[in-house]
Design a protein around this motif. Sequence first.
Motif, PDB file in Angstrom:
ATOM      1  N   UNK A   1       0.943  -1.210   0.133  1.00  0.00           N
ATOM      2  CA  UNK A   1      -0.031  -0.106   0.164  1.00  0.00           C
ATOM      3  C   UNK A   1       0.947   1.148   0.058  1.00  0.00           C
ATOM      4  N   UNK A   2       1.769   1.439  -1.083  1.00  0.00           N
ATOM      5  CA  UNK A   2       2.490   2.606  -1.077  1.00  0.00           C
ATOM      6  C   UNK A   2       1.741   3.748  -1.907  1.00  0.00           C
ATOM      7  N   UNK A   3       2.684   5.001  -1.924  1.00  0.00           N
ATOM      8  CA  UNK A   3       1.954   5.955  -2.647  1.00  0.00           C
ATOM      9  C   UNK A   3       1.518   5.603  -4.053  1.00  0.00           C
ATOM     10  N   UNK A   4       2.465   4.858  -4.713  1.00  0.00           N
ATOM     11  CA  UNK A   4       1.997   4.380  -6.403  1.00  0.00           C
ATOM     12  C   UNK A   4       0.775   3.766  -6.289  1.00  0.00           C
ATOM     13  N   UNK A   5       0.451   2.839  -5.449  1.00  0.00           N
ATOM     14  CA  UNK A   5      -0.624   2.064  -5.435  1.00  0.00           C
ATOM     15  C   UNK A   5      -1.741   3.018  -4.961  1.00  0.00           C
ATOM     16  N   UNK A   6      -1.770   3.810  -4.006  1.00  0.00           N
ATOM     17  CA  UNK A   6      -2.687   4.646  -3.548  1.00  0.00           C
ATOM     18  C   UNK A   6      -3.082   5.519  -4.738  1.00  0.00           C
ATOM     19  N   UNK A   7      -2.076   6.045  -5.459  1.00  0.00           N
ATOM     20  CA  UNK A   7      -2.467   6.894  -6.522  1.00  0.00           C
ATOM     21  C   UNK A   7      -3.276   6.161  -7.672  1.00  0.00           C
ATOM     22  N   UNK A   8      -3.143   5.242  -8.119  1.00  0.00           N
ATOM     23  CA  UNK A   8      -3.729   4.463  -9.052  1.00  0.00           C
ATOM     24  C   UNK A   8      -4.953   4.137  -8.567  1.00  0.00           C
ATOM     25  N   UNK A   9      -5.251   3.701  -7.367  1.00  0.00           N
ATOM     26  CA  UNK A   9      -6.424   3.382  -6.656  1.00  0.00           C
ATOM     27  C   UNK A   9      -7.362   4.472  -6.805  1.00  0.00           C
ATOM     28  N   UNK A  10      -6.677   5.777  -6.452  1.00  0.00           N
ATOM     29  CA  UNK A  10      -7.492   7.047  -6.368  1.00  0.00           C
ATOM     30  C   UNK A  10      -7.978   7.486  -7.921  1.00  0.00           C
TER      31      UNK A  10
ATOM     32  N   UNK B   1       8.442  14.005  -1.770  1.00  0.00           N
ATOM     33  CA  UNK B   1       8.912  13.747  -3.130  1.00  0.00           C
ATOM     34  C   UNK B   1       7.961  12.458  -3.864  1.00  0.00           C
ATOM     35  N   UNK B   2       7.806  11.614  -2.877  1.00  0.00           N
ATOM     36  CA  UNK B   2       6.984  10.386  -3.801  1.00  0.00           C
ATOM     37  C   UNK B   2       5.522   9.922  -2.814  1.00  0.00           C
ATOM     38  N   UNK B   3       5.110  11.113  -2.010  1.00  0.00           N
ATOM     39  CA  UNK B   3       3.796  11.041  -1.466  1.00  0.00           C
ATOM     40  C   UNK B   3       2.605  10.936  -2.424  1.00  0.00           C
ATOM     41  N   UNK B   4       1.551  10.735  -1.993  1.00  0.00           N
ATOM     42  CA  UNK B   4       0.474  10.738  -2.844  1.00  0.00           C
ATOM     43  C   UNK B   4       0.122  12.122  -3.114  1.00  0.00           C
ATOM     44  N   UNK B   5       0.220  13.137  -2.388  1.00  0.00           N
ATOM     45  CA  UNK B   5      -0.063  14.583  -2.733  1.00  0.00           C
ATOM     46  C   UNK B   5       0.943  15.029  -3.924  1.00  0.00           C
ATOM     47  N   UNK B   6       2.042  14.542  -3.500  1.00  0.00           N
ATOM     48  CA  UNK B   6       3.167  14.744  -4.857  1.00  0.00           C
ATOM     49  C   UNK B   6       2.941  14.329  -6.015  1.00  0.00           C
ATOM     50  N   UNK B   7       2.470  12.974  -5.949  1.00  0.00           N
ATOM     51  CA  UNK B   7       2.027  12.396  -7.339  1.00  0.00           C
ATOM     52  C   UNK B   7       0.877  13.351  -8.126  1.00  0.00           C
ATOM     53  N   UNK B   8      -0.101  13.442  -7.302  1.00  0.00           N
ATOM     54  CA  UNK B   8      -1.054  14.122  -7.831  1.00  0.00           C
ATOM     55  C   UNK B   8      -0.854  15.739  -8.334  1.00  0.00           C
TER      56      UNK B   8
END
Length: 741
Positions: free
Chosen positions: A206-215, A242-249
């Motif tokens: 359940x890393x930030x990349x997975x959370x980003x894709x699910x969102x 750097x790699x958090x969900x907010x940063x990816x968005x």
Amino acid sequence: MSYCESSGYWWLIYEEGVGMFCLLCKVHNILTSGKNHYVTGAKRLKKQAVDDHAKSANHKEAIATEMTRRVSFFHKEITEKERVGEDVQKKAFLAAYWLMKEELPNKKFVSLISLIEQSGLDSMKFFDHRSQGSLQEIFLLIGDTLRKKIVDKVNNSPVFSILVDEVTDISVKCQMVVFIQYLDEFGSPVVNFLESRDVLSNSVSADSATLHQVLKDCIKDINGSNLCGLVTDGASTMTGKKNGLAARIKKEHPTVVSVHCICHRLALACTDSNKDCKFVADTSDILRYLWKFFEDSPKRTATLVRVQMEMAKCNEQLPKTSRISIVHKVKKACSTRWLSFNAAVQGCYDDFPSIMQCLSLLEKDVVATGLLKKMKNVRFVTSIFILKEILPILAKLSKTFQAGTINYACIQPCILEAKDALKDSNLTEKVKTAIIKETGGIERLGFLELTPTEAQLKEATGKMAKYVEALINNLDERFDEAAPILAAFSVFDPCLLPDKIEPTFKHYGDEKIDDLGSHFLAGDEEAKNELSAEWMSFKYHILRLKKDVLEAGQEKKTTDVVLKRLLNLRNPSDKGYIFPRLSHIAAIILSLPVSNAWPERGASAVKRIKTRLRSTLKDNMLSGLLQVSINGPPVKEATELVNNCVDNWYKSKPRRKLKGLAVAKVVTTAPAEVMETADAGVQANLNENDEEEMGRVRSKMSHILKLLNLTGFQDDADYDSEEDDNESEDSDEFDYDNVTL
């Protein structure tokens, strides 16, 4: 027995002493015009007269009436089913909606339908979709219809924000609970549940990349260009730089504002203060041990209840009717629940005499002896009195932050109010007076003989001052470290705007407006210039609004009034905004949530719905149940939603058409034109060739009678004929094993 193979007539009957007559016309009392002895009884047989009677309209009417009588049960059932079909569907969907709204198991649906039928609504027996597949489709359709309605509202909003949190359900699955905040047609913020997804269904972490894709999958049917904010609980996977969900968005939507939930920030500030003040942590541990001591033993809990009842009887001023109100359980002080510490302290303060008495009665218990030793001392008592006065201030602030649509403009006034309450000089004196009063003489805690000395009172006031100072410092540290973009929102606070006669009025807010323009209008210099020009003009509107709001006594809502007024300032000619750039920023501020309380409520709903007995719920079913539980209107107001669900039910795929089925059954009884039935009888137009027609009618009657026998209607099965084996040629094509009524 009256069927004649050579003539094909089956209605001609001979009775000794009476003569020949038509069985159908006599049974159904069909009156014929002229001289027709085949009703009253004919003495001589004339083939031409028999043929003329068979061709008469009255005889055809008698045949049609007999055919209707033979299939009357099925005809009435089908007719009634056609009449109440849609109404039955709506009532069934309403029953399913009630189950979902009350968070009851889906398997109770069939039982609920049976109960409604037994309660007097006989038409519910016509509801045929009771298979597991159909029931699952009904529940999913209700949730999907409600979700589509919310998605349409979000797409009509100029901007929207997302609230995200994670929760582990009863089946040990990591669920992402997603809420969405948007503006309605009146410019007011609205929060709705959007979806719940299993994070690890297609991933091992359940890393930030997975959370980003699910969102992204959750909001794929929403216009992502309108996304303006993301609110999380502050975990590293959510807010990592750097790699958090907010940063990816932000890589996809650079103008998105990431907000750390103010409720979690308040909890962290209180936790940091507890670490700085050892007496608070010690008191919390003792209260937790006390709760565990009584929670694990029904015998100890019963002893506490008896002590409370006996002490209530000793109080002559307490009415007998209120005896039940003095029985309380010990409350748990849980670090993960924001208001539990305050409730535990208040409960301990109220029931302190009965708790001490109960622990004394349980002196043989080692744990009770240890708790009694820790609690029966001046330091613990003074700590309870201190926390009893301070924690309600923090609890009030937490409840304010948990309000559904609180925005950034409300944070600072609430913080200032709480800090002023903590700094109140009368608070320390109030605590000191309460300790002296209640522990001395014959007062409530006098039997404990814990009268504090001056040194102990001085120590208590010192602890209180240190705790208050730690709280204020941590509140400032947690809430003053706001992002520059959030700090720039304060430019719309009319209380900070100077009067136009002051020299600072001309350039007031220019820097903050530039910050807003740099964030939301990056790279568009022309738009930034338009924003600055609009701000110069809108400042005069704020002056007028400031006066109106202050006169109305709504100082805490000044910023909300300004933002909503900005959205309502429209150009009458083209219905656009007078200040389009400022209006867009105002919509962002109003739709930007600062609290993650809604996803926390969603996590609680997940645990209420997906229980141990319902641990196999799939993601789509869980989301549908959450949609109705959280977003669904009350059952009394769900008529429109249920009607839409029924319409979507028929549109989703071809359903069985009862009307066509009923017509087909009527036509097969006689190869004639479609009959129009009524209560008085049936009219039908038959073909000219009567002999062939009567043979086919007799064949169809045999099929119907055998079908009735197969389905269990024994009363009709008594009518049989020896000529069943001599059916017409088309009888070989009739398959009794594949008949559907």
